[in-house]
Design an enzyme around this catalytic site. Structure first.
Site, short mmCIF file in Angstrom:
data_model
loop_
_atom_site.label_atom_id
_atom_site.label_comp_id
_atom_site.label_asym_id
_atom_site.label_seq_id
_atom_site.Cartn_x
_atom_site.Cartn_y
_atom_site.Cartn_z
N GLY A 11 0.84 -1.20 0.00
CA GLY A 11 0.00 0.00 0.00
C GLY A 11 0.87 1.24 0.00
N ALA A 12 0.58 2.15 -0.94
CA ALA A 12 1.41 3.35 -1.10
C ALA A 12 0.63 4.61 -0.76
CB ALA A 12 1.94 3.43 -2.53
N GLY A 13 -0.32 4.48 0.16
CA GLY A 13 -0.98 5.68 0.69
C GLY A 13 -0.12 6.28 1.78
N GLY A 16 1.64 3.79 4.42
CA GLY A 16 2.72 3.01 3.83
C GLY A 16 3.93 3.87 3.52
N PHE A 115 -13.57 21.92 12.20
CA PHE A 115 -13.98 20.63 11.64
C PHE A 115 -14.93 19.94 12.61
CE2 PHE A 115 -12.73 17.62 8.28
CZ PHE A 115 -12.29 18.53 7.34
N GLN A 235 -18.26 4.22 8.83
CA GLN A 235 -18.64 5.63 8.82
C GLN A 235 -19.33 6.04 7.52
OE1 GLN A 235 -15.69 9.21 8.82
NE2 GLN A 235 -16.72 9.19 10.78
N HIS A 237 -20.32 9.30 5.74
CA HIS A 237 -20.08 10.75 5.76
C HIS A 237 -21.38 11.43 5.34
CE1 HIS A 237 -18.50 14.69 4.82
NE2 HIS A 237 -17.31 14.35 5.26
N LEU A 247 -17.48 12.76 -2.35
CA LEU A 247 -17.42 13.50 -1.09
C LEU A 247 -17.41 15.01 -1.28
CD1 LEU A 247 -17.12 12.90 1.94
CD2 LEU A 247 -14.71 13.42 1.67
N GLU A 250 -16.12 17.97 4.82
CA GLU A 250 -16.64 18.60 6.03
C GLU A 250 -16.09 20.03 6.15
OE1 GLU A 250 -17.30 15.84 9.46
OE2 GLU A 250 -15.60 16.98 10.20
N ARG A 281 -19.74 13.05 12.43
CA ARG A 281 -20.35 12.52 11.21
C ARG A 281 -21.47 11.52 11.46
NH1 ARG A 281 -14.60 11.91 7.97
NH2 ARG A 281 -14.36 14.15 7.60
N HIS A 347 -17.83 6.10 3.84
CA HIS A 347 -16.61 6.90 3.70
C HIS A 347 -15.40 6.27 4.37
CE1 HIS A 347 -14.20 10.43 3.20
NE2 HIS A 347 -14.07 10.64 4.49
N ARG A 389 -15.08 7.93 13.76
CA ARG A 389 -13.88 8.75 13.59
C ARG A 389 -14.26 10.21 13.41
NH1 ARG A 389 -11.32 10.99 9.39
NH2 ARG A 389 -12.34 9.86 7.70
N SER A 394 -8.03 11.00 10.36
CA SER A 394 -7.54 9.82 9.63
C SER A 394 -6.18 10.06 9.01
CB SER A 394 -8.53 9.35 8.58
OG SER A 394 -8.63 10.28 7.54
N LEU A 395 -5.97 11.25 8.43
CA LEU A 395 -4.64 11.54 7.89
C LEU A 395 -3.63 11.49 9.03
CD1 LEU A 395 -5.24 14.45 5.32
CD2 LEU A 395 -5.20 11.99 4.95
#
Lengths: 575, 240
Positions: A11-13, A16, A115, A235, A237, A247, A250, A281, A347, A389, A394-395
Site C-alpha cells: 500500500g502506497a498511501g 505506507g 472541523f 462511517q 459521511h 465526497l 466537512e 459525522r 466513507h 472517527r 484519519s490523515l
C-alpha cells in the site's frame, strides 16, 4: 520471480509511505501497490489534518484527545488516542519541513480551520484545529511523501496485486504478488510485512471510496490468522453528492456551510444546539436520514441541501476549489448561487486488522503479536477512532502510526534473520488464479458485486436492525456460494481486469460477512453503529471491542477485547 | 439513451495491429464516460482494459482521448458531449500502448524525477513551522492541483517532436519548487531548466493548459520559470 527486502510495505498511501520514509535510510524496503503510488486513495482526502497547534486560537492536545474519545463514543483506546493527540503537532511540523504546502495565516504560520467534533475546552465551542492545503490536503501530503521516497531511492512495485502472505510457524516472512502487466507471480521474501492497504468502502453501493478500496489486505490477513476488530463500525459521511457518493468535504461546513431541509430550515440546530452543523459525522448522517424519514427531504426524496451560497465566491473558488468543481461537474449545480444536493455516503472504516500502537498485528485479547506482521492506516484498528472517527483524524492516524510502525519494524528486523521460505510459496496463489481462469462456472462477478453492494447499503448502513441484518447475512452467504461458480472470460495475462475484479470480490464478500456478523452481535447503539431495536448505548455489556477470528470450518468466530480507559470516563454523548 | 462507443483495442499477445471495436451502451445523460466503459466491461466484454480508481478526477488514472480530445473519463459525462451519442475512445497519445487503453507512463514519471521534486533546504528546520508569506503559497498554489494524469504532456506538440523535452507536467513540478520560499536550491533548479529541453522548449502554444482537467495554468507557470531565469540572470549581471 523472487526478491528479498528487509521490509515489504503493501500500500502506497500515507501510512505506507510514511513507514517507508522512516525505514528507507538504512533498511532495504519495497513498497507495492495495486495502483500507481500517487493514485492511492489518501490523495482524495480533502479537508484537513488535525493538530492542536493553536495557530488561530487557543488549543491544546488534551482537548483534541477528549474530542477524539468522545467522538469515538468512548470505544477508542485512550492510551492510543493520547499518543495520536500528543504526537499531532510534531507530525504537522515534520510534514511542513518535508515541504507540504499548507495554507498560511497572515503572519505566515500554518492556517487552521474548524472541523466536525473538534472543540475548545472539552466541548464548549468549535475550535480551528484542521491544518489544510485548500481542499486537497491528502493530495499534497501524498505527493510530498511519494517524492520524498523517490529522493530516498525507495523501491516501488507499482501495479502489483497482493495475493497472499507467506506465513509459516505463525510468523510472516513475505508476500506473494501478481504483476498486472505480465500476469506473473512474484515472491517477495522479507523479515517484516506492513499492511497499509486502506479501506473497503466498495463493499457499499454509495461510497466516496475509490474502486481500489476493496480491503484486500484485511481479508488476506484475516485468512492468515489475524483477527479483525470492530468491523461493524462503518462511517457514513453526511455529505456525499446525491446518488453519486462523491465526497463534499466537512471543510465546507467548517468554513460556515449549513445543511437545510425542504423547508429551508437549518435542522442541525435542533439536534446539536452547541456545535450544530459541526457535530460528528455519525450524528449528522443520522439526522439527515431522520429528516428524510419525517418527510423533510428535498422534493420528498432521500437527500438534503448543503448550502454554501453565503460563503462567497472567493472562499469557494480558493479554499474549497475542488469540491466546488465536483458540484459543478457531477451534479450540475453552481455552489456560489445554489445549494448542493447531498446524502450520506460510505466513507471510512473504523474497524480493521487488530494492531497495537506500534503497528504490531495482535492475535488475541491479551495483545500477543503476530511475528513479522504489521498494519497501519485505515486497514488497521489501533483503535483510535472507536465507534466513530472525527474528521481530519484519519490523515493524522496514518502518519502517526505509519511512522511508529516503521520504527518498530526497524527494531524488529535487527533481532531476526531471514527465515527460509516454505517450499513452493506461490502454490496457493497460483492455484487460486488457475481455478478462476479455468472455471466453467455459470456466474460472473458483476451481478454478485452489485447485489452485495445493494444489500449492504439497504440493511447494514446507517440504521440497522436484527431482521435486516439477518437477511443481509443470508444474502452475503448466498453470494459467497455463487462466487464459487464464477468464471473469468478474459484469458489474457496483461491488465486482466476481469481476473482482478474477481479476486477483489472474494475479499469484499469476506469483509461484508464480518461487518454484518459484528453488527448482529452488538446489541446496542454506539457511534456509527445504530440499532433501531437497541437504540441506547450499553456500557455495562458493550464497552468492549468486537473481534473476529477466521475459521475455515465454522466461519468467523467472535471474541472480545477490553477497551482501555485512562483519562475520560464514559459519559452521555451530547453536542 | 443508446450510445455507440467505438473503442481502441490492442492486445499485444493476439493483435498484430490495433483495431476498433464497436459497442452499444444504454446510458443516462449523467453517466460518466467511465461508467459507460464499466458497463461495456461488466455487461458485454470483460476483456477490455483501462485504468481507473477514484472515479472523481483526483487520482489521475483515467486520462484518455475521448472524441479526439484528451479528457478524464471520470470527469466527463455523457451530457457534456452535445454533438451526438457517438463516442470514440482512444488511449492517451504520445505514450506507448501496453494493452487497449492502458499506456506506459514510465517515461512521464522518469521526467518528473529529473526535476528533483522535493524540498531542498540548506537551513536547519525551526522547532515549529517555517514561516511562509501567504502570498508566496498562493503564487504556486495552482500547481498543487496537479494529479499527474499526463494529459498536458500527451497534448504538448513540443513533446511530440522532442522526446527529451521535460514537458508541461514536469516543468510545473519544477515551478512548484522554484517558487516555494522554503526551498534554497532555486539557483540550481533554474539553471537546470534554462535550456531547450527545459522551460525554453515551451513555445506557449497553450495546448497543455487547454486540456488540463484541473484547469491549471500550465503555460503561465512555465512562463514564470522563464521570467525567474531572466531575473536571476539580471541579478547575477548586476552583482558581477
Amino acid at each position: 520471480m523472487k526478491h528479498q527486502f528487509d521490509v515489504i510495505i503493501v500500500g502506497a498511501g500515507l501510512a505506507g509511505l510514511r513507514a517507508a520514509i522512516e525505514l528507507g535510510e538504512d533498511t532495504s524496503v519495497a513498497v507495492l501497490s495495486k495502483v500507481f503510488a500517487t493514485r492511492s486513495h489518501s490523495g482524495a482526502a480533502q479537508g484537513g489534518i488535525g493538530a492542536a497547534l493553536g495557530n488561530e486560537e487557543e488549543d491544546n492536545w488534551e482537548w483534541h484527545m477528549f474530542d477524539t474519545v468522545k467522538g469515538s463514543d468512548y470505544l477508542g483506546d485512550q492510551d492510543a488516542i493520547e499518543i495520536l493527540a500528543r504526537d499531532a503537532p510534531r507530525t504537522i511540523y515534520e510534514l511542513e519541513h518535508l515541504g507540504v504546502p499548507f495554507n498560511r495565516t497572515p503572519e505566515g504560520k500554518i492556517a487552521q480551520r474548524a472541523f466536525g467534533g473538534h472543540t475548545r475546552n472539552f466541548g464548549e465551542a468549535p475550535v480551528k484545529r484542521a491544518c489544510f492545503a485548500a481542499d486537497r490536503t491528502g493530495r499534497v501530503i501524498l505527493d510530498t511523501l511519494w517524492e520524498k521516497c523517490l529522493q530516498g531511492g525507495i523501491r516501488f512495485f507499482d501495479e502489483f496485486q497482493l495475493m497472499s502472505l507467506i506465513v509459516s510457524e505463525g510468523q510472516c516472512h513475505g508476500v506473494i504478488v501478481y504483476e498486472l502487466a505480465s500476469g506473473k507471480l512474484h515472491t517477495l521474501h522479507s523479515k517484516a510485512v506492513l499492511l497499509a492497504t486502506g479501506g473497503y468502502g466498495k463493499v457499499y453501493k454509495t461510497t466516496s471510496n475509490a474502486f481500489a478500496s476493496t480491503g484486500d489486505g484485511l481479508a488476506i490477513a484475516f485468512r492468515a490468522g489475524a483477527p479483525l476488530e470492530d468491523m461493524e463500525f462503518v462511517q457514513f459521511h453526511p455529505t456525499g453528492i446525491y446518488k453519486l457518493g462523491i465526497l463534499i468535504s466537512e471543510a465546507a461546513r467548517g468554513e460556515g456551510g449549513v445543511l437545510r431541509n425542504n423547508e429551508g430550515k437549518r435542522f442541525m440546530e435542533l439536534y446539536a444546539p452547541v456545535i450544530k452543523d459541526l457535530a460528528p459525522r455519525d450524528m449528522v448522517s443520522r439526522c439527515i436520514l431522520e429528516e428524510v424519514r419525517a418527510g423533510r427531504g428535498i422534493d420528498g426524496k432521500d437527500y438534503v441541501h448543503l448550502d454554501l451560497t453565503h460563503l462567497g465566491e472567493e472562499v469557494l473558488n480558493t479554499k474549497l476549489a475542488e469540491i466546488t468543481g465536483f458540484a459543478r461537474t457531477y451534479s450540475g449545480v453552481e455552489p456560489i448561487t445554489e445549494p448542493i444536493p447531498v446524502q450520506p455516503t460510505c466513507h471510512y472504516m473504523m474497524g480493521g486488522i487488530a494492531a497495537d500502537a506500534d503497528g504490531k498485528v495482535i492475535t488475541d485479547s491479551e495483545g500477543t503479536p503476530f511475528p513479522g506482521l504489521y498494519a497501519a492506516g485505515e486497514c488497521a484498528c489501533v483503535s483510535v477512532h472507536g465507534a466513530n472517527r472525527l474528521g481530519c483524524n484519519s490523515l493524522l492516524d496514518t502518519l502517526v502510526f505509519g511512522r511508529r510502525a516503521g520504527k518498530e519494524m526497524r527494531r524488529y528486523i535487527h533481532t531476526v534473520g531471514f527465515s527460509p521460505l516454505p517450499a513452493n510459496p506461490e502454490k496457493e496463489a497460483a492455484a487460486k488464479i488457475a481455478t478462476l481462469m479455468e472455471s466453467n462456472g455459470n456466474e460472473t462477478g458483476g451481478p454478485i458485486r452489485e447485489e452485495l453492494q445493494e444489500v449492504m447499503m439497504d440493511k447494514v448502513s446507517v440504521f440497522r436492525n436484527r431482521s435486516g441484518l439477518t437477511e443481509a447475512l443470508e444474502k452475503v452467504r448466498e453470494l459467497k456460494g455463487r462466487y464459487q461458480k464464477i468464471a473469468i472470460q478474459d484469458k489474457g495475462n496483461c491488465f486482466n481486469r476481469d481476473l482482478l475484479d474477481a479476486i477483489e470480490l472474494d475479499y469484499m464478500l469476506d469483509l461484508a460477512e464480518v461487518i454484518t456478523l459484528g453488527a448482529l452481535a452488538r446489541e446496542e447503539s454506539r457511534g456509527a453503529h445504530s440499532r433501531e431495536d437497541f437504540p441506547d448505548r450499553d456500557d455495562q455489556k458493550w464497552l468492549v471491542h468486537t473481534m473476529f477470528r477466521y475459521s475455515k470450518e465454522e466461519g468467523p468466530q467472535v471474541f472480545f477485547k477490553p477497551v482501555t480507559i485512562t483519562r475520560f470516563q464514559p459519559k452521555e454523548r451530547k453536542y | 439513451m443508446k450510445c455507440t462507443f467505438i473503442v481502441y483495442r490492442f492486445d499485444p499477445a493476439v493483435d498484430k495491429e490495433p483495431r476498433y471495436q464497436e459497442y452499444m451502451v444504454e446510458a443516462e445523460p449523467t453517466d460518466k464516460i467511465l461508467d459507460c466503459l464499466n458497463k461495456i466491461r461488466w455487461e458485454q466484454d470483460p476483456t477490455l482494459s483501462y485504468r481507473y480508481s477514484c472515479a472523481h478526477g483526483i487520482c489521475g488514472s483515467d486520462a484518455l482521448m475521448i472524441n479526439g480530445r484528451i479528457e478524464l473519463a471520470c470527469q466527463k459525462l455523457v451530457r457534456d458531449f452535445k454533438t451526438a451519442n457517438n463516442f470514440v475512445i482512444e488511449p492517451l497519445p504520445l505514450f506507448k500502448v501496453i494493452k487497449d487503453l492502458v499506456v506506459d507512463m514510465n517515461p512521464f514519471f522518469e521526467k518528473h524525477r529529473t526535476v528533483r521534486p522535493y524540498l531542498i533546504s540548506d537551513e536547519d528546520p525551526p522547532e515549529k513551522e517555517w514561516l511562509q508569506d501567504p502570498e508566496n503559497q498562493k503564487f504556486f498554489e495552482p500547481a498543487l492541483a496537479c494529479i499527474m494524469c499526463g494529459s498536458c504532456t500527451a497534448a504538448c506538440p513540443i513533446n511530440r517532436s522532442n522526446d527529451k523535452y521535460l514537458g508541461p507536467a514536469a516543468l510545473l513540478r519544477g515551478f512548484r519548487y522554484v517558487a516555494d520560499s522554503r526551498d534554497t536550491a532555486t539557483g540550481s533548479r533554474l539553471a537546470q531548466l534554462d535550456n531547450e529541453d527545459g522551460a525554453w522548449g515551451c513555445k506557449s502554444m497553450w495546448w497543455c493548459t487547454d486540456v488540463c482537467p484541473k484547469s491549471i495554468p500550465l503555460t503561465k507557470s512555465i512562463a514564470q520559470i522563464k521570467r525567474l531565469i531572466k531575473e536571476e540572470e539580471k541579478r547575477k549581471t548586476a552583482g558581477s
